[in-house]
Design an enzyme around this catalytic site. Structure first.
Site, short mmCIF file in Angstrom:
data_model
loop_
_atom_site.label_atom_id
_atom_site.label_comp_id
_atom_site.label_asym_id
_atom_site.label_seq_id
_atom_site.Cartn_x
_atom_site.Cartn_y
_atom_site.Cartn_z
N ARG B 129 0.83 -1.21 0.00
CA ARG B 129 0.00 0.00 0.00
C ARG B 129 0.87 1.27 0.00
O ARG B 129 0.43 2.32 -0.44
CB ARG B 129 -0.94 0.01 1.20
CG ARG B 129 -2.15 -0.93 1.04
CD ARG B 129 -2.99 -1.01 2.29
NE ARG B 129 -3.48 0.29 2.71
CZ ARG B 129 -3.81 0.60 3.98
NH1 ARG B 129 -3.69 -0.32 4.94
NH2 ARG B 129 -4.25 1.80 4.29
N TYR B 143 -6.16 17.23 -4.96
CA TYR B 143 -6.17 18.48 -4.19
C TYR B 143 -5.34 18.32 -2.93
O TYR B 143 -5.30 17.25 -2.35
CB TYR B 143 -7.60 18.91 -3.83
CG TYR B 143 -8.38 17.91 -3.00
CD1 TYR B 143 -9.08 16.87 -3.60
CD2 TYR B 143 -8.43 18.01 -1.62
CE1 TYR B 143 -9.80 15.95 -2.86
CE2 TYR B 143 -9.15 17.10 -0.86
CZ TYR B 143 -9.84 16.07 -1.48
OH TYR B 143 -10.55 15.17 -0.75
N MET B 145 -4.51 19.58 1.09
CA MET B 145 -5.31 20.09 2.21
C MET B 145 -4.51 20.21 3.51
O MET B 145 -3.43 19.63 3.64
CB MET B 145 -6.52 19.20 2.43
CG MET B 145 -6.21 17.75 2.66
SD MET B 145 -7.71 16.85 3.12
CE MET B 145 -8.12 17.71 4.63
N HIS B 170 -14.80 9.57 9.28
CA HIS B 170 -14.40 10.04 7.96
C HIS B 170 -14.08 8.84 7.06
O HIS B 170 -14.51 8.78 5.90
CB HIS B 170 -13.17 10.93 8.15
CG HIS B 170 -12.65 11.57 6.92
ND1 HIS B 170 -13.33 12.53 6.23
CD2 HIS B 170 -11.48 11.40 6.24
CE1 HIS B 170 -12.61 12.92 5.18
NE2 HIS B 170 -11.48 12.25 5.17
N GLN B 183 -8.67 5.88 -3.49
CA GLN B 183 -7.96 7.04 -2.94
C GLN B 183 -6.55 6.70 -2.52
O GLN B 183 -6.32 5.68 -1.89
CB GLN B 183 -8.59 7.67 -1.71
CG GLN B 183 -9.86 7.17 -1.16
CD GLN B 183 -10.27 8.05 0.05
OE1 GLN B 183 -9.55 8.95 0.46
NE2 GLN B 183 -11.41 7.74 0.61
#
Lengths: 250, 250, 250, 250, 250
Positions: B129, B143, B145, B170, B183
């Site tokens: 991973r 994006y 953050m 989340h 993701q």
């Protein structure tokens, strides 16, 4: 920091390009306490780091560079002007305590003289730390920062002993990383747009992330730190700068 | 990310243009774990995504690209430097709990050794991973953050278990979208101007909007997230890059 | 949005210029659901608005434009990527109420299926509003916006029924202007740097100001709206684009 | 402030370059109250400081410079427009007190006349300070600043006597540095993007840092000051400007 | 606002330059209600101010300018699009009071009709103030501004009568300067990035500073005003524009 106009540079005739690379590498080799880094990302291609004893020397360095042929292919993208600074929160606290014990009042001429005397003595003792050589590490991480002056949270209205305690905690984290990361803190109030510049040097760049992430949770960073842009460079050994400019990876 | 200077590129003689496109497509094909995307909007025309095992490899990739003919027609507009990161809030909580049960105190050398041992074991277990391949999906949403460090609302002064709980909620939303969106979260503290980079991969770009909108109402995003610019790219298959550079839609 | 490099464009030989204008006007005429606007002020000269059923179509449109001769004289200055969105606060409230009355619990698979079923049904019913034609009005006003996520004032932590009520009030103002202004709201979470894009179309541009000023005092705008830059364009009829590029006012 | 396009400047034939340097140095020598500084860092290469009795004179100076050959190689990067201002908090307080003692009410025509009379008298008395010469010091530090108008912390809603007291404390620090730093404060409300401009002149640039750091802890700076960008320049003596433009360090 | 590319402009053959200057001065002279200003500082060299009855006229003006030869040497740096606006807080209050006295309820069709009728009557009466000529003064000060919509301090949630009272106080200061400064307030909600534009005209530019400084302490400015960039221009008389473009000070 500079972008290199690679398209124009590559169009230069090979001999002219070699001569320009040679001119620059000779200049770089002749400068004491300068180093070149290859920047990762779009913020620039080349970062030059100059440690100099005075701004007059820095100005001369900058002016010399502007006269080289290579400079015609450089597009300045950023810079940071600052002076090496030693964290004096702990020794200041000791000095203030000692003066107070002698019954000297803050704000008097005697107090000021006492403080100045100690600072001067320390500066002499620490001149090696004030005029460091550029560490040999493979990676450089640079970022500028401020202490927050918000409407409720304001570093500059915190009492001295509270600031000192937070800086002490903060320093303890740095010390645990001392064998992996060399830090040089510089002050830039009055010189550049942030209050401090932080230069970190390490052979393993992942350590930058671990150190800064861990610090982000200590009180002074969590509550009072404002961070500017981050720059990451890989050292170009002086002996390889001509090869690098010729497009070879080093 | 790059703007393409289409006007100059189109002025190039057809054979020179073909040769340059070929040179680039050969380089791209030879790079393991790189992909090209056509950007929508004015932020750039071409996005190159590179997964590399080290910054030295990234620096080499960047330097190789600068030597191509195509690069003379590229104008760098943006970039993001970060490392793949695994969400360890849940396993950390378990580790901390286990160490505490053994009567080991936080901050001791024993505690640090215990944490390190677990992290290292996990990293080995999760190396797949940590070094992922670039997903094959047609669209990319990227994006950067930050977590907010405001005067009243500050992620970095929230207690660990509260942060862990919010990250758990989340993560549950992300999991519900797992079959539609892949993701890859990267960390960039110390490397770039934001703390994290988020890469989302999907065949249907509308799913990006649904996922992020739904997440915007969970506590950690609603209260603590600060979002940087958003970038949306459509994959250019390696086999089509020459056609795309020749002006054909792919 | 693009600046036109008028100086270079005017230097082009008249026939070449006419040919380039013709090539562009033919492309524009062939595009369904695209329109050209002359921008007022320095933010650009030409705004192209494209309504497309998919991002793949948008990407193709953008790539086609890049291959035209006119494009060599365009300097991209801005763009906005988003999808048409219907305000579903009112119908959502009804759906949620109906499901709750049937004793279905939020968060269950049954609830999710119920919501999805209603949303799909509505989407089919409203597909005309989801795929609108570009209104014929003479003026376009475009601006992006966010809902505030401040430290005390945060749209995303407001309860659903409070948000719904504020959106209802807000919508009532828009409805009173419905005969003078046509609004198309688009969502851009995950696609561009703001959360929504607002497109207003009217023959009298003063109405934009009246509408937005009046709305500024309703609760959702006064308290929660963050506005990006505003753009004002005057429609260039497809039949006049060649004349306009030749310097004639239209 | 200007970047110098060194690449183009160096390409100029030696005689043309010398003539251009001569033309500029003659213009500079002919201007009363103008000085040239070499800027450190990427914000520019050359800073020109002009003290003029009126904006019409400044406009003329600017227009004259634009007509020189050297100007073709200058790229304007910044500027600041302001008028020399005297700190009148202390004398204002005295004036107000005296008028109040005479039983004159604030806001009446009599009060306004009284204030105006005192201000005019002072202005005449202080005209030398209002029209200063440029100090001879080797270094210049310039930065613009604002007084904060936050939601809780707002300089402009503080009572006059509180503002006066803070300005008094602030001034006391400046006075202690008076022999090392010369300060000229200028006002720019209505003229430029910040409210004040601060010009510091010193032979030892480290003193800028000491002064500003010390001031950062006084109340008016800690709580109410907002700082713009900082610029640091090294004076180029008028006699050396041609040598400096020829690439010699001075 | 425009930068002039002086280097290229000066390279133009004298006759071509004269012809271009003539072409522009003829166009400028032919435009009713346009004026040229020389900008101080680096934000631009030339500011063109256009008062037009409609956006269509403004668009035409802009397009005409783009076709001139001079425009090839102009680099747009800024612009502001807005419509002249009259401060109606006081008359609105009277209107609302009168309608209320007649027992008409706010929000009813009758109320709306009553308000509209008064506004229309006033607009006709004030059309001269709505379509002003450009004042003849030597200096122009322009800046855009917003009313604050903060988390605690929010103009748009203040009650009407409180806003009206603050605007009244604010207006009283302006009135005291009426013989020295002419102000034209324009509204730009929906047209440009700020809510209002302020144009001040005076022969003595110091008066701009006095007026704005004094206003900064009234409640509406101290608490609610957010200011954009400030621009200061010196009028170039129509008869002198050719001389000014030829490098002569005027």
């Amino acid at each position: 920091m500079f972008h290199i106009d690679w398209a124009s540079w590559k169009k230069l005739a090979p001999e002219a390009r070699q001569a320009a690379a040679k001119e620059f590498s000779t200049l770089l080799a002749g400068w004491e306490h300068s180093a070149a880094y290859s920047l990762l990302g779009h913020k620039g291609d080349l970062l030059l780091l100059h440690f100099r004893p005075s701004f007059a020397d820095l100005d001369r360095t900058q002016h010399q560079l502007a006269q080289t042929t290579l400079h015609d292919f450089l597009r300045p993208s950023n810079s940071y002007l600052s002076v090496v600074e030693l964290g004096l929160y702990e020794s200041s606290a000791k000095t203030y305590g000692a003066l107070a014990q002698q019954g000297i009042e803050p704000g008097t001429a005697e107090w000021d003289a006492g403080v100045r005397e100690v600072v001067d003595r320390q500066s002499r003792a620490m001149s090696q730390r004030l005029y460091p050589a550029i560490p040999d590490a493979r990676y450089l991480c640079f970022y500028p920062m401020d202490r927050k002056r918000g409407e409720q949270v304001n570093w500059y209205t915190e009492p001295m002993n509270s600031r000192q305690q937070m800086m002490h905690e903060h320093g303890m984290i740095g010390r645990r990383y001392a064998d992996q990361v060399r830090q040089i803190i510089t002050g830039s109030i009055g010189f550049d747009d942030w209050e401090w510049g932080v230069d970190l040097f390490a052979d393993d760049p992942l350590v930058f992330k671990k150190l800064i992430y861990e610090m982000r949770f200590d009180r002074v960073s969590a509550i009072y730190a404002l961070f500017g842009p981050f720059f990451l460079g890989q050292r170009i050994p002086a002996a390889s700068i001509e090869a690098w400019l010729a497009g070879q990876s080093v």
